[in-house]
Design a protein around this motif. Sequence first.
Motif, PDB file in Angstrom:
ATOM      1  N   TYR A   1       0.586  -1.326  -0.249  1.00  0.00           N
ATOM      2  CA  TYR A   1       0.071  -0.086  -0.458  1.00  0.00           C
ATOM      3  C   TYR A   1       0.776   1.718  -0.002  1.00  0.00           C
ATOM      4  N   ASP A   2       2.088   1.395   0.152  1.00  0.00           N
ATOM      5  CA  ASP A   2       2.745   1.713  -0.056  1.00  0.00           C
ATOM      6  C   ASP A   2       2.899   2.792  -0.965  1.00  0.00           C
ATOM      7  N   VAL A   3       1.941   2.356  -2.585  1.00  0.00           N
ATOM      8  CA  VAL A   3       1.696   2.492  -3.664  1.00  0.00           C
ATOM      9  C   VAL A   3       1.120   4.057  -3.773  1.00  0.00           C
ATOM     10  N   PHE A   4       0.522   4.175  -2.381  1.00  0.00           N
ATOM     11  CA  PHE A   4      -0.856   5.471  -2.039  1.00  0.00           C
ATOM     12  C   PHE A   4       0.371   6.320  -1.759  1.00  0.00           C
ATOM     13  N   TYR A   5       1.382   6.410  -1.570  1.00  0.00           N
ATOM     14  CA  TYR A   5       2.387   7.044  -1.623  1.00  0.00           C
ATOM     15  C   TYR A   5       2.868   8.540  -2.330  1.00  0.00           C
TER      16      TYR A   5
ATOM     17  N   LYS B   1       3.094  10.384  -5.250  1.00  0.00           N
ATOM     18  CA  LYS B   1       1.772  11.738  -6.089  1.00  0.00           C
ATOM     19  C   LYS B   1       2.574  11.670  -7.196  1.00  0.00           C
TER      20      LYS B   1
ATOM     21  N   PHE C   1       5.795   5.946 -11.280  1.00  0.00           N
ATOM     22  CA  PHE C   1       5.023   5.553 -10.225  1.00  0.00           C
ATOM     23  C   PHE C   1       5.235   3.901 -10.315  1.00  0.00           C
TER      24      PHE C   1
ATOM     25  N   MET D   1      -5.779  -1.983  -6.662  1.00  0.00           N
ATOM     26  CA  MET D   1      -4.933  -1.584  -5.903  1.00  0.00           C
ATOM     27  C   MET D   1      -4.503  -0.469  -7.347  1.00  0.00           C
TER      28      MET D   1
ATOM     29  N   HIS E   1      -6.279   2.548  -8.408  1.00  0.00           N
ATOM     30  CA  HIS E   1      -6.871   3.023  -7.678  1.00  0.00           C
ATOM     31  C   HIS E   1      -5.572   4.142  -7.249  1.00  0.00           C
ATOM     32  N   ALA E   2      -4.400   3.456  -6.686  1.00  0.00           N
ATOM     33  CA  ALA E   2      -3.864   4.836  -6.183  1.00  0.00           C
ATOM     34  C   ALA E   2      -3.175   5.305  -7.531  1.00  0.00           C
TER      35      ALA E   2
ATOM     36  N   LYS F   1      -5.801   8.456  -7.796  1.00  0.00           N
ATOM     37  CA  LYS F   1      -4.883   8.932  -7.000  1.00  0.00           C
ATOM     38  C   LYS F   1      -4.111  10.053  -6.549  1.00  0.00           C
ATOM     39  N   GLY F   2      -3.479   9.260  -7.115  1.00  0.00           N
ATOM     40  CA  GLY F   2      -1.647  10.632  -6.747  1.00  0.00           C
ATOM     41  C   GLY F   2      -1.441  11.444  -8.471  1.00  0.00           C
TER      42      GLY F   2
END
Length: 167
Positions: free
Chosen positions: A92-96, A98, A112, A126, A129-130, A133-134
Amino acid sequence: MNAALPTTSLGPKVSFTGVEDPEAHLTTFHTQMTLTGGSDVVYCKMLMSTLSGAALEWFSSLPDGHITNFDQFATLFKEQYLVNKAPARLSYDVFYVKQYHGESMKDYLNRFGIQVVRLKPADEAMIVHAFVKGMLPEPFSESLLRVYPKTFTEIRRRALTHIAAHD
């Protein structure tokens, strides 16, 4: 210590001083040694040749005959420098990741993608989505929201089309 090194080998092009991540060093070492080949003894000698500074001092302080095979050497090495091991990456660090203001879509997509390779997240939804979202609000991100992609590969294909149309 009497085993000869292959004459075709220039040796690994990596150095370990004692402050780097031992796992990363061994991974790089193994990758480079795959090209050279060789026996367990050759691997030990070649790993020894990558050590410098405090790491070489540590190795030199080991008693003669203490290392009997490469697996043992690698284990001792990892244990000695365990404190330098990089923290585990979580999927889930892919959400960081941006997109920066002023960063091109191509650069964000590449940055990315590198994180996806490093983190190895298994959940494709996921990842998508990441990525979405970024992104900064722009025509391409809006197009992804209108027709939401199912895979990161689909994002890459659509981004390639978008980049080609706007260059």
